[in-house]
Enzyme design. Sequence first.
Site, short mmCIF file in Angstrom:
data_model
loop_
_atom_site.label_atom_id
_atom_site.label_comp_id
_atom_site.label_asym_id
_atom_site.label_seq_id
_atom_site.Cartn_x
_atom_site.Cartn_y
_atom_site.Cartn_z
N ARG A 24 63.55 66.00 35.29
CA ARG A 24 63.92 65.42 36.58
C ARG A 24 62.94 65.90 37.65
NH1 ARG A 24 69.45 67.07 38.00
NH2 ARG A 24 70.11 65.63 36.38
N ARG A 87 69.38 73.06 45.70
CA ARG A 87 69.68 72.60 44.35
C ARG A 87 70.08 71.14 44.41
NH1 ARG A 87 72.03 71.99 39.55
NH2 ARG A 87 74.29 71.72 39.36
N GLU A 181 75.68 76.28 38.59
CA GLU A 181 74.61 77.05 39.23
C GLU A 181 74.85 77.47 40.68
OE1 GLU A 181 73.08 74.93 35.79
OE2 GLU A 181 73.85 74.02 37.62
N ASP A 204 80.09 62.65 35.96
CA ASP A 204 81.24 62.33 35.12
C ASP A 204 82.48 62.86 35.81
OD1 ASP A 204 81.92 65.15 33.52
OD2 ASP A 204 79.82 64.94 34.06
#
Length: 235
Positions: A24, A87, A181, A204
């Site tokens: 990514r 993040r 994280e 999800d």
Amino acid sequence: MSTHIGAEKGEIADRILLPGDPLRAKFIAENFLESPRQFNNIRGMLGYTGLYRGARVSVMGTGMGMPSISLYAYELIRYYDVKKLIRIGTAGALNEKVHIRDLILAQGAATTSRIIQKDWPNLDFPPIADFNLLYKAYQIASERKCQVHVGNVLSVDLLHSDFIQENLKLGQYGVLAVEMETAALYYLGAKLGVETLAILTVSDSLVSQETTSAEERQTSFLEMMSVGFEAIISE
């Protein structure tokens, strides 16, 4: 050069986006940055620096889990003087109001990990986002009419565990989603005096069983990436 990052001093910008998946990071560099240059490939953890709307920004993968992001974030801060770390990752919804592809700005992070507790055995240290980054990201997401939620997330050590029902109960307490994280990143931000934020896309749902594909998680979720870039260059 640090132990796990092969860059020389000056090759990494003082602001960085941190996806978990190094592929990514490659996708983001190729699609958002002008003149990206790779600064790291140790252990396949790809990292790039380039220009976003004239501002110098880096992007690098961190791997999965709090030990992994802690390792990379610590070295970025200590050895490369990175001051802003966002993040950009995925999360699983715990709350019925949160749906796949929604954005979450993690205001705080509950955690099952002992990473923070080992430093503070006699109190519960609250890992929270930098307010300025959070506020900027919320303004940007709202202006773009993104479906965005602000609130707590749950950072866990184990993705596959026997505590799904307990996690879902946290959703009833307003916790928006589960991921792996954010709590560690926020703790390092507080400990080392830098700005940190997590912008998450819901991939999800543990409530509705909605889900997205691995390819979609790697190469789409463009709103999250764009909001991350705009927030990190905003002064």
